[in-house]
Enzyme design. Structure first.
Site, PDB file in Angstrom:
ATOM      1  N   TYR A 144      14.696 -71.588 -21.824  1.00 45.13           N
ATOM      2  CA  TYR A 144      14.045 -71.277 -23.134  1.00 45.13           C
ATOM      3  C   TYR A 144      15.302 -71.122 -24.152  1.00 45.13           C
ATOM      4  O   TYR A 144      16.225 -70.313 -23.818  1.00 45.13           O
ATOM      5  CB  TYR A 144      13.188 -70.094 -23.299  1.00 45.13           C
ATOM      6  CG  TYR A 144      12.732 -69.874 -24.574  1.00 45.13           C
ATOM      7  CD1 TYR A 144      11.564 -70.411 -25.124  1.00 45.13           C
ATOM      8  CD2 TYR A 144      13.092 -68.736 -25.535  1.00 45.13           C
ATOM      9  CE1 TYR A 144      10.970 -70.500 -26.317  1.00 45.13           C
ATOM     10  CE2 TYR A 144      12.555 -68.568 -26.522  1.00 45.13           C
ATOM     11  CZ  TYR A 144      11.396 -69.373 -27.102  1.00 45.13           C
ATOM     12  OH  TYR A 144      10.707 -69.058 -28.211  1.00 45.13           O
ATOM     13  N   ASP A 239      23.909 -70.946 -23.783  1.00 49.74           N
ATOM     14  CA  ASP A 239      23.302 -69.973 -24.677  1.00 49.74           C
ATOM     15  C   ASP A 239      23.143 -68.758 -23.872  1.00 49.74           C
ATOM     16  O   ASP A 239      22.433 -68.549 -22.934  1.00 49.74           O
ATOM     17  CB  ASP A 239      21.688 -70.620 -24.583  1.00 49.74           C
ATOM     18  CG  ASP A 239      20.520 -70.096 -25.269  1.00 49.74           C
ATOM     19  OD1 ASP A 239      21.098 -68.753 -25.941  1.00 49.74           O
ATOM     20  OD2 ASP A 239      19.389 -70.174 -25.574  1.00 49.74           O
ATOM     21  N   LYS A 267      20.411 -60.968 -29.591  1.00 52.40           N
ATOM     22  CA  LYS A 267      20.051 -59.823 -29.010  1.00 52.40           C
ATOM     23  C   LYS A 267      21.207 -58.797 -29.221  1.00 52.40           C
ATOM     24  O   LYS A 267      21.320 -58.226 -29.962  1.00 52.40           O
ATOM     25  CB  LYS A 267      19.590 -60.036 -27.414  1.00 52.40           C
ATOM     26  CG  LYS A 267      18.422 -61.259 -27.786  1.00 52.40           C
ATOM     27  CD  LYS A 267      17.665 -61.333 -26.399  1.00 52.40           C
ATOM     28  CE  LYS A 267      16.590 -62.266 -26.446  1.00 52.40           C
ATOM     29  NZ  LYS A 267      15.423 -62.002 -26.902  1.00 52.40           N
TER      30      LYS A 267
END
Ligand code: HOZ
Length: 430
Positions: A144, A239, A267
């Protein structure tokens, strides 16, 4: 007006927010029941509007590696806020945070700040396309990379949780440029790259899959990706929105010793505020406007509060280097869950990378999305609800990773394992 409690708020939320939430993974759709509303967080704990307390292993889906409301982070944000919330000009803090990121993340020489992981991956792919003059990208089933159009092909996280293979609203002309192959399968990567020679701008990968539970790269997979992409003139994008500053201070690239061309961060880098970034070699990053022609922009990019939170959190991490102890404590939790399940005859497969972890209620090994999908989702739902009743908040989907923070002490983990044992007992159908 009296204090709003959970159920009343949920009814109001359902009227004014799609599905009652601001992001699908929060809605408890696959586990049933209603989500709780958080009122405050402190260290390892989350408190809901009904006064219940949970040991929190979601940690806002990853950013809070120091736990909720870490004093140094909160103080830095308060200090920054008193000087103004946003300026729309360069600020010293964004230079300092960029310098710190470059010092810590091996392959990054230049950074552009954005406001979400989706923006980071979307912009990194645009940059890869601009820099190579190619259109295709290759991703991995179950990875994702946020919700930009190019990525909602065989995606993990909420897309996997809700069982949507892709999303309406994305032109076929665009999704047709995204190929997806099984994680940990270098032959499949090579076959795809060979099928369209000279057409792939980038291979984008979560170096540790964190959106279908957790799946580690097998030995040689990331190094193999590095070799194959080089051989095909394709850029390699890690990623690291989840793994950055999480699986080691230098992220997955440091932990596994493989340098990508471009890295996306989110994050942890924002300390709990909406901050993300993409970065890479000077040569590639200088293609980004205004240094180069690839356009990318944002009113709140490099926002001073976000920069202050990120700097404060990364400075604590760089000073205290809590990674060994985080890893040990995470192992205490994961080993305990596996032992408890095994003793009860519940099939389980678990994986951990630093303080990120996941369990699948299926016999292992789980090395790709197809294997992760064999997890017993019905059992997971019952187990999740039993744990929640006992004050333990795990991610409300089998297709998400768990996290640990420096605020999770061994006794919190022991208490969690007690709840896990009781929850497994309550979930096993006899
Ligand atoms: N980015 C996270 C996916 N595992 C969750 C955040 C969200 O989608 O709300």
């Amino acid at each position: 007006m009296g204090k709003m409690t959970g159920p009343a708020l949920w009814e109001r939320a359902l009227r004014v927010l799609p599905g009652g939430v601001s992001s699908p993974v929060r809605a408890f759709r696959s586990v049933g029941g209603e989500p709780f509303f958080s009122e405050r967080g402190e260290g390892a704990f989350l408190y809901d509007t009904q006064g219940r307390r949970y040991v929190d292993y979601v940690l806002s889906w990853g950013p809070l590696i120091l736990g909720h409301a870490h004093p140094e982070v909160v103080e830095a944000v308060e200090r920054a806020a008193r000087s103004g919330l946003t300026f729309g000009t360069p600020t010293p803090a964004e230079v300092e945070l960029a310098e710190l990121i470059i010092e810590l993340v091996p392959s990054v020489e230049v950074v552009r700040f954005v406001s979400s992981g989706t923006e980071a991956t979307m912009s990194a792919v645009r940059l890869a396309r601009g820099a190579t003059g190619r259109d295709r990208i290759l991703k991995f089933d179950g990875c994702y990379h946020g919700h930009a159009d190019s990525f909602l092909v065989q995606a993990g996280s909420g897309v996997a949780t809700l069982g949507l293979p892709d999303s309406p609203g994305i032109p076929a002309a665009l999704s047709g440029l995204t190929s997806s192959v099984p994680f940990n399968d270098l032959d499949a990567v090579e076959t795809s790259l060979r099928r369209f020679p000279g057409e792939f701008a980038a291979v984008i990968v979560e170096p540790v899959m964190g959106n279908v539970g957790l799946i580690e790269p097998v030995d040689g997979f990331l190094a193999g990706l590095r070799e194959l992409t080089r051989a095909h003139g394709t850029l390699l994008i890690f990623d690291e929105v989840m793994t950055g500053f999480r699986v080691s201070l230098g992220g997955a690239q440091k932990r596994y010793g493989v340098d990508p061309d471009l890295t996306t961060l989110g994050k942890v880098v924002g300390g709990g505020l909406p901050v993300a970034a993409f970065g890479g070699s000077r040569e590639v990053m200088e293609q980004v406007a205004p240094a180069g022609p690839v356009y990318q922009a944002g009113t709140l990019s490099g926002n001073p509060l976000g920069m202050a939170a990120g700097l404060a959190q990364l400075r604590v991490l760089a000073r205290e280097r809590p990674y060994e102890s985080l890893e040990r404590r995470t192992a205490q939790l994961v080993d305990g869950i596996v032992r408890a399940a095994t003793e009860r005859g519940v099939p389980i497969s678990a994986a951990q990378a630093g303080s990120m972890w996941g369990v699948d209620f299926t016999d292992g090994p789980v090395i790709d999305y197809a294997a992760a999908k064999r997890t017993d989702a019905v059992f997971f739902s019952a187990y999740f609800r039993e744990c929640l009743k006992r004050g333990v908040f795990f991610a409300p989907s089998p297709f998400e990773a768990g996290f640990l923070s420096t605020a999770h002490e061994p006794e919190h983990i022991e208490r969690t394992l007690e709840a896990v044992r009781e929850s497994l007992d309550a979930s096993v159908v006899r």
